[in-house]
Design an enzyme around this catalytic site. Structure first.
Site, PDB file in Angstrom:
ATOM      1  N   GLU A  73      38.840  37.708  35.559  1.00 38.62           N
ATOM      2  CA  GLU A  73      39.884  37.439  34.561  1.00 38.62           C
ATOM      3  C   GLU A  73      39.467  37.844  33.148  1.00 38.62           C
ATOM      4  O   GLU A  73      40.291  38.296  32.349  1.00 38.62           O
ATOM      5  CB  GLU A  73      40.266  35.956  34.562  1.00 38.62           C
ATOM      6  CG  GLU A  73      41.099  35.527  35.758  1.00 38.62           C
ATOM      7  CD  GLU A  73      40.270  35.242  36.996  1.00 38.62           C
ATOM      8  OE1 GLU A  73      39.020  35.295  36.915  1.00 38.62           O
ATOM      9  OE2 GLU A  73      40.867  34.958  38.052  1.00 38.62           O
ATOM     10  N   ALA A  97      48.231  30.528  35.568  1.00 39.20           N
ATOM     11  CA  ALA A  97      48.115  30.342  34.112  1.00 39.20           C
ATOM     12  C   ALA A  97      46.825  29.611  33.750  1.00 39.20           C
ATOM     13  O   ALA A  97      46.265  29.827  32.674  1.00 39.20           O
ATOM     14  CB  ALA A  97      49.318  29.572  33.581  1.00 39.20           C
ATOM     15  N   ASP A  98      46.365  28.756  34.660  1.00 43.28           N
ATOM     16  CA  ASP A  98      45.117  28.026  34.422  1.00 43.28           C
ATOM     17  C   ASP A  98      43.963  28.976  34.082  1.00 43.28           C
ATOM     18  O   ASP A  98      43.048  28.614  33.361  1.00 43.28           O
ATOM     19  CB  ASP A  98      44.756  27.222  35.676  1.00 43.28           C
ATOM     20  CG  ASP A  98      45.935  26.447  36.216  1.00 43.28           C
ATOM     21  OD1 ASP A  98      45.946  25.224  36.092  1.00 43.28           O
ATOM     22  OD2 ASP A  98      46.878  27.097  36.746  1.00 43.28           O
ATOM     23  N   HIS A 142      45.336  24.821  39.572  1.00 43.89           N
ATOM     24  CA  HIS A 142      46.325  25.895  39.692  1.00 43.89           C
ATOM     25  C   HIS A 142      47.736  25.437  39.354  1.00 43.89           C
ATOM     26  O   HIS A 142      48.701  26.065  39.767  1.00 43.89           O
ATOM     27  CB  HIS A 142      46.354  26.446  41.122  1.00 43.89           C
ATOM     28  CG  HIS A 142      45.063  27.006  41.611  1.00 43.89           C
ATOM     29  ND1 HIS A 142      44.102  26.231  42.200  1.00 43.89           N
ATOM     30  CD2 HIS A 142      44.579  28.260  41.599  1.00 43.89           C
ATOM     31  CE1 HIS A 142      43.072  26.978  42.537  1.00 43.89           C
ATOM     32  NE2 HIS A 142      43.324  28.216  42.186  1.00 43.89           N
TER      33      HIS A 142
END
Lengths: 339, 328
Positions: A73, A97-98, A142
């Protein structure tokens, strides 16, 4: 979909498609329009994304413009930032999004700041797509709604579409925006269908709230998946003789306070409903601004509904108890109107 | 090559063409050195409104590596000194202007005391304030270069300290798989603030890691600007030809503290001070006539002193600048 949520009248040039496909169409159209637009993320190519949102794009645009990354990421968003400052327009997909926090420096230290730090010499036209919210059993790591982070770090825009049409129109605007955008797609809305304009120039502007329902008894500002629940609650209140106005800000940065304040001025009562944790959520900021601007026009304090102060439990039934549900919203609406 | 141990470059045999190159490199090193010394003196005498991370003694890496790049090649710099940006063609006025928050700075007066210079037209794309963040940004620039149909290369400078970041691992893997046009240039000066390299790395060389990422690793004497130029030129050619990244480790040394004013009580090696063992200027002097070198030294000193004086006279930005450039 309730009737109030249909923005365009059905007919020529409108397709009934789901939220995920609307996002897919937005990307495909913008990639056809502008060869500088490209996509990177885990499983976005051959698989078409863990939620199927990028399906078919690898076939149409090839592996240089639809890049499957490793599990990295930090790289995904960092490379998007580096590419944005050098003349291309990346769309980075994070699977949840976490995971923004894994790329925290790249989003909040680079995308949000590097234009400012360097005296305007750089532009960072990147979109970071982040599937947000509860899905049903995906667990504490999540399921979070972290959109308030974008409000707290000046320099990134924040979109939070609640309908397929807004998802398409806002994403197209985001891709054309010279600024970085955090695009929160609700995982629970991906399969929700709605009417979406086919026009490749259909854009939904940032900073313009949508009034989903007119009313004079109370103004409710709702975001994401809470928009539908709030509209369902408002239907119950309507049967009891109270017309509730429901406003969906659609973007939190910029935030259309004008529409909100105009409404609250009329109704004298306001409530914010969001899926994010209530403490220090976007609702706290909106409530504060209403209090500051309209203190003497208010008949009651501004209320907030949001998630409780716990992580999200893994069990799909328990997780729903953590966030606002229709009966709770109905009860809060009645309570606030009665004050 | 990719699977073998890092290759140490032998000393270069100087030809006539290289003699011109040596003079050019001498000029660049001398200009960086003069800027370093004039800043050091100013900060010692007058203090400074921020932090300056001196690159004294590391100028050979900066000058040699940047000389191997084209003006339109991208470059992410490390935080020691301003030599990279100066060598890439940014004016000393714009760099000092940033350091002293004057309107003549590249940020128009918003900068100050740190090393966040950019000049997109010359490919200077900045330095990550979170050390090691340039690896991922640089990969993105390399992708842009590819996608826009150019043959631009992206050089990413970093220190031995930054090599510990996860950003390095993620970028090295992905860039190698995608054969991105990148040259990683590690300035190994032996210290990450107060931590010795031996406390951060189980292997002696950063370049030892190259084979794990399937890229060539090259170790070069960072005090020898010509050797650095040759090593980087080979890596740039490789990247430009589409063969992917190279990891170059330039062995150098940290003469001053982490920042100017750092008393370095954690340090017990003999390098502390102003003496520069194996001074890159001295090594280049072997290939440059003494009269030419002397003249270049004088020119550089004059430039640094006069530019500093004029920058200190330049105006500070209007305070309204704090609101500018949040958005495009």
């Amino acid at each position: 979909m309730t009737e109030q949520r249909t923005q365009e009248s059905p007919g020529d040039g409108v397709s009934t498609i789901n939220y995920a496909l609307a996002i897919n169409h937005a990307m495909a159209e913008e990639m056809r329009r502008d060869s500088r637009v490209w996509i990177l993320g885990q499983d976005v190519g051959r698989m078409g994304g863990v939620f199927g949102v990028t399906r078919g794009l690898l076939d149409e645009f090839g592996p240089l413009r639809v890049r499957d990354t490793a599990i990295n990421e930090t790289f995904i968003v960092g490379a998007a930032a580096g590419a944005a400052m050098t003349g291309t327009i990346p769309i980075a997909e994070l699977q949840f999004a976490d995971f923004m926090l894994i790329a925290g420096d790249e989003i909040f230290g680079k995308l949000a700041k590097w234009r400012y730090m360097h005296g305007g010499k750089l532009s960072l036209p990147a979109v970071v797509r982040v599937p947000t919210g509860l899905l049903g059993g995906v667990g504490a790591e999540h399921s979070q709604s972290l959109e308030v982070l974008g409000m707290h770090f000046p320099g990134v825009k924040v979109a939070l579409p609640s309908t397929p049409a807004d998802a398409k129109g806002l994403l197209k605007s985001a891709i054309r925006d010279p600024n970085p955008v955090l695009f929160f797609e609700h995982k629970g809305l991906y399969r929700v269908k709605g009417e979406v304009p086919d026009d490749p120039e259909f854009l939904v502007p940032f900073g313009v709230a949508a009034v989903r329902r007119r009313g004079d008894a109370l103004t409710v500002i709702a975001t994401g998946m809470m928009v539908d629940r709030t509209l369902a609650a408002a239907d119950v209140l309507a049967r009891e003789g109270h017309e509730v106005e429901v406003i969906d800000p659609r973007t939190l940065v910029p935030l259309d306070m004008e529409t909100i304040l105009e409404s609250v001025q009329r109704t004298g009562r306001a409530m914010i409903v969001h899926e994010a944790v209530r403490t220090a959520g976007a609702g706290a900021e909106i409530a504060s601004r209403i209090h500051e601007e309209l203190f003497f026009a208010l008949d009651a304090p501004v209320w907030r509904l949001g998630a409780i102060d716990t992580p999200i439990p893994q069990d799909p039934e328990l997780e729903q108890l953590c966030i606002p549900q229709v009966p709770g919203i109905v009860e809060a609406m009645r309570g606030l109107i009665a004050l | 090559m990719a699977s073998s141990a890092p290759r140490k470059r032998a000393a270069t045999v100087i030809t006539e063409v290289d003699a011109t190159r040596a003079t050019d490199l001498y000029r660049t090193v001398a200009r960086i050195r003069a800027a370093e010394l004039v800043l050091q003196r100013h900060i010692t005498e007058h203090g400074f409104g921020g932090f300056w991370h001196p690159g004294l003694g590391q100028e050979g890496v900066q000058a040699g590596a940047v000389a191997a790049l084209r003006t339109d090649d991208y470059m992410f710099i490390a935080h020691r000194g301003l030599g990279y940006a100066l060598a890439k063609g940014m004016s000393l006025e714009s760099l000092f202007g940033d350091l002293f928050a004057r309107t003549v700075g590249s940020t128009g007066g918003k900068g100050g005391g740190t090393v966040h210079f950019v000049d997109p037209e010359r490919g200077v794309l900045g330095q990550g304030g979170a050390i090691g963040s340039s690896f991922v940004l640089g990969a993105g620039a390399a992708i842009s270069g590819q996608m826009l149909g150019t043959d631009r290369v992206c050089a990413i400078f970093f220190g031995d300290g930054a090599s510990s970041r996860g950003t390095w691992h993620e970028s090295a893997l992905q860039a190698s798989v995608w054969k991105l046009p990148i040259v990683w240039i590690c300035e190994n000066n032996g210290w990450a603030v107060s931590a010795r390299i031996s406390e951060q790395s189980p292997t002696e060389n950063i370049a030892d890691r190259a084979s794990a990422y399937g890229v060539p690793g090259v170790i070069v004497d960072g005090q020898d600007a010509i050797a650095v130029f040759d090593a980087v030129t080979e890596a740039v050619d490789r990247a430009r030809a589409g063969h992917g990244p190279t990891l170059i480790e330039a062995k150098t040394m940290r003469i001053r503290g982490h920042y100017e004013g750092d008393r370095q009580k954690y340090r017990d090696d003999l390098l502390v001070g102003d003496e520069i063992p194996r001074d890159p200027l001295g090594i280049l002097r072997e290939h440059v006539p003494a009269s030419v070198a002397d003249q270049l030294d004088d020119d550089a000193r004059h430039e640094a002193e006069s530019v500093l004086a004029s920058v200190l006279e330049a105006p500070r930005a209007d305070p309204s600048i704090i609101y500018k450039d949040v958005w495009s």
